[in-house]
Design an enzyme around this catalytic site. Sequence first.
Site, PDB file in Angstrom:
ATOM      1  N   LYS A  26     -14.252  -3.025  -3.850  1.00 33.27           N
ATOM      2  CA  LYS A  26     -15.111  -1.852  -3.815  1.00 33.27           C
ATOM      3  C   LYS A  26     -14.369  -0.605  -4.263  1.00 33.27           C
ATOM      4  CE  LYS A  26     -15.398  -2.467   1.172  1.00 33.27           C
ATOM      5  NZ  LYS A  26     -14.090  -2.305   1.832  1.00 33.27           N
ATOM      6  N   LYS A  40       0.809  -1.216   0.000  1.00 33.43           N
ATOM      7  CA  LYS A  40       0.000   0.000   0.000  1.00 33.43           C
ATOM      8  C   LYS A  40       0.843   1.268   0.000  1.00 33.43           C
ATOM      9  CE  LYS A  40      -4.398  -1.718   1.703  1.00 33.43           C
ATOM     10  NZ  LYS A  40      -5.544  -1.545   2.571  1.00 33.43           N
ATOM     11  N   LYS A  65      -9.011  -9.219  -8.403  1.00 28.97           N
ATOM     12  CA  LYS A  65     -10.160  -9.507  -7.552  1.00 28.97           C
ATOM     13  C   LYS A  65     -11.188  -8.380  -7.603  1.00 28.97           C
ATOM     14  CE  LYS A  65      -9.285  -7.961  -2.856  1.00 28.97           C
ATOM     15  NZ  LYS A  65     -10.606  -7.459  -2.534  1.00 28.97           N
TER      16      LYS A  65
HETATM   17  P1  ATP Z   1     -10.837  -2.252  -0.790  1.00 33.45           P
HETATM   18  O1  ATP Z   1     -10.890  -2.132  -2.287  1.00 33.45           O
HETATM   19  O2  ATP Z   1     -11.134  -0.969  -0.052  1.00 33.45           O
HETATM   20  O3  ATP Z   1      -9.636  -3.001  -0.279  1.00 33.45           O
HETATM   21  P2  ATP Z   1     -12.397  -4.652  -0.644  1.00 33.45           P
HETATM   22  O4  ATP Z   1     -13.631  -4.743  -1.469  1.00 33.45           O
HETATM   23  O5  ATP Z   1     -11.184  -5.379  -1.083  1.00 33.45           O
HETATM   24  O6  ATP Z   1     -12.112  -3.114  -0.422  1.00 33.45           O
HETATM   25  P3  ATP Z   1     -11.920  -5.204   2.131  1.00 33.45           P
HETATM   26  O7  ATP Z   1     -12.499  -4.240   3.121  1.00 33.45           O
HETATM   27  O8  ATP Z   1     -10.472  -5.127   1.790  1.00 33.45           O
HETATM   28  O9  ATP Z   1     -12.808  -5.097   0.801  1.00 33.45           O
HETATM   29  O10 ATP Z   1     -12.246  -6.688   2.578  1.00 33.45           O
HETATM   30  C1  ATP Z   1     -13.319  -7.024   3.426  1.00 33.45           C
HETATM   31  C2  ATP Z   1     -13.463  -8.514   3.466  1.00 33.45           C
HETATM   32  O11 ATP Z   1     -14.001  -8.979   2.229  1.00 33.45           O
HETATM   33  C3  ATP Z   1     -12.167  -9.280   3.681  1.00 33.45           C
HETATM   34  O12 ATP Z   1     -12.422 -10.370   4.557  1.00 33.45           O
HETATM   35  C4  ATP Z   1     -11.802  -9.776   2.316  1.00 33.45           C
HETATM   36  O13 ATP Z   1     -11.057 -10.973   2.359  1.00 33.45           O
HETATM   37  C5  ATP Z   1     -13.173  -9.993   1.674  1.00 33.45           C
HETATM   38  N1  ATP Z   1     -13.116  -9.768   0.226  1.00 33.45           N
HETATM   39  C6  ATP Z   1     -12.945  -8.594  -0.391  1.00 33.45           C
HETATM   40  N2  ATP Z   1     -12.973  -8.740  -1.723  1.00 33.45           N
HETATM   41  C7  ATP Z   1     -13.165 -10.060  -1.962  1.00 33.45           C
HETATM   42  C8  ATP Z   1     -13.284 -10.866  -3.140  1.00 33.45           C
HETATM   43  N3  ATP Z   1     -13.218 -10.308  -4.355  1.00 33.45           N
HETATM   44  N4  ATP Z   1     -13.485 -12.192  -3.014  1.00 33.45           N
HETATM   45  C9  ATP Z   1     -13.559 -12.758  -1.783  1.00 33.45           C
HETATM   46  N5  ATP Z   1     -13.460 -12.077  -0.639  1.00 33.45           N
HETATM   47  C10 ATP Z   1     -13.263 -10.734  -0.705  1.00 33.45           C
HETATM   48 MG    MG Z   2      -9.196  -5.093   0.038  1.00 34.40          MG
END
Ligand code: ATP
Ligand code: MG
Length: 331
Positions: free
Chosen positions: A198, A112, A195
């Site tokens: 959001k 990051k 992946k």
């Molecule tokens: P950001 O883009 O802000 O990192 P994010 O969508 O990746 O957001 P996080 O807050 O990093 O979400 O992750 C929250 C939870 O959701 C974690 O437990 C993470 O492992 C799970 N998660 C996030 N994206 C995925 C995905 N594409 N597939 C499976 N699990 C996910």
């Molecule tokens: Mg994430």
Amino acid sequence: MKRILSGIRPTGGLQLGNYLGAIRNWVALQETFDDCLFCIVDLHALDTLADTSTLKNDTREMAAAYIACGIDSARFPIFVQSHVPAHTELAWILGCLTPLGWLNRMTQFKDKAGKNQENALLGLYAYPVLMAADILIYKATHVPVGEDQKQHVEFTRDLAGLFNRTFNVDFFHLPEPMIFGEAMRVMSLRDGTVKMSKSDASDYSRINLLDDADTIALKIRKARTDGDPLPDNLENLKDRPEARNLINIYAALSGETAAQICVQFAGSYFSTFKKDLSDLLIAVLEPIGAKMHQLLREKDELDAVLQRGAESANKLANQHMQEIRNIVGFL
Ligand code: ATP
Ligand code: MG
């Protein structure tokens, strides 16, 4: 005594991956663990969030998502990290024990912070210490995390051991990571090799929990695929990541295996498969979205849930914090 602590940062716009990869697993854990705590980790949102104007809404949206997806707030506390001051108090104490060398090994910081580490922020660097405090303040025994957070749970175990040795006590137990990440990794609808997230710039890369039926159907129709029909086995999907991702999503939602879905749709073109997939997605997500909208309209009730959650989390955290202050030697 087994106790689970789960948390997500309220960074806005929950997507399908958060549901299938995280929240849905937590809902299942409620059945097997008698003690669960569901935290919305807003302090952790600060280290990548320049603008906090949406934080209140994003925090409520996360609470609404927990409840709409099936977390039972009558049995277990749903609460906001910043409502429990003991997290930060313990983080300071743990920070005073943490060798910089341990933090320098954390891959999430390196990822990051990027090349320009001189300008990276202390909060991002110290993230693992606060996460350790989040877990240890409740003496959680199990922490469901994605693969990316496993290193931070290892760090927490090391820090718990260091605390015990430093003060010659057997106070903290070493928490176990529970990894669900690999089992269900939802990929972007635009690129099957990254992946779903959001924070992706394109809204067409993801399905949001608050998308309506038409939007879901449109996004699935537009999802990147190839022109070939579906094969009858997973082996032949090796080089077709977008197709594999859609199959995986279908399987996760229907409760069957990806191999079974392959057999079911063997020889079909994507036009057919996508229609069925969007029907299934809508059937699962529409009630969740509707419930979330309803909860978000009833803000006072939602806030009351979070207040009750904070009371019960504070009760446990303060009890442990008092013992920790004694161990450390404060007057
Ligand atoms: P950001 O883009 O802000 O990192 P994010 O969508 O990746 O957001 P996080 O807050 O990093 O979400 O992750 C929250 C939870 O959701 C974690 O437990 C993470 O492992 C799970 N998660 C996030 N994206 C995925 C995905 N594409 N597939 C499976 N699990 C996910
Ligand atoms: Mg994430």
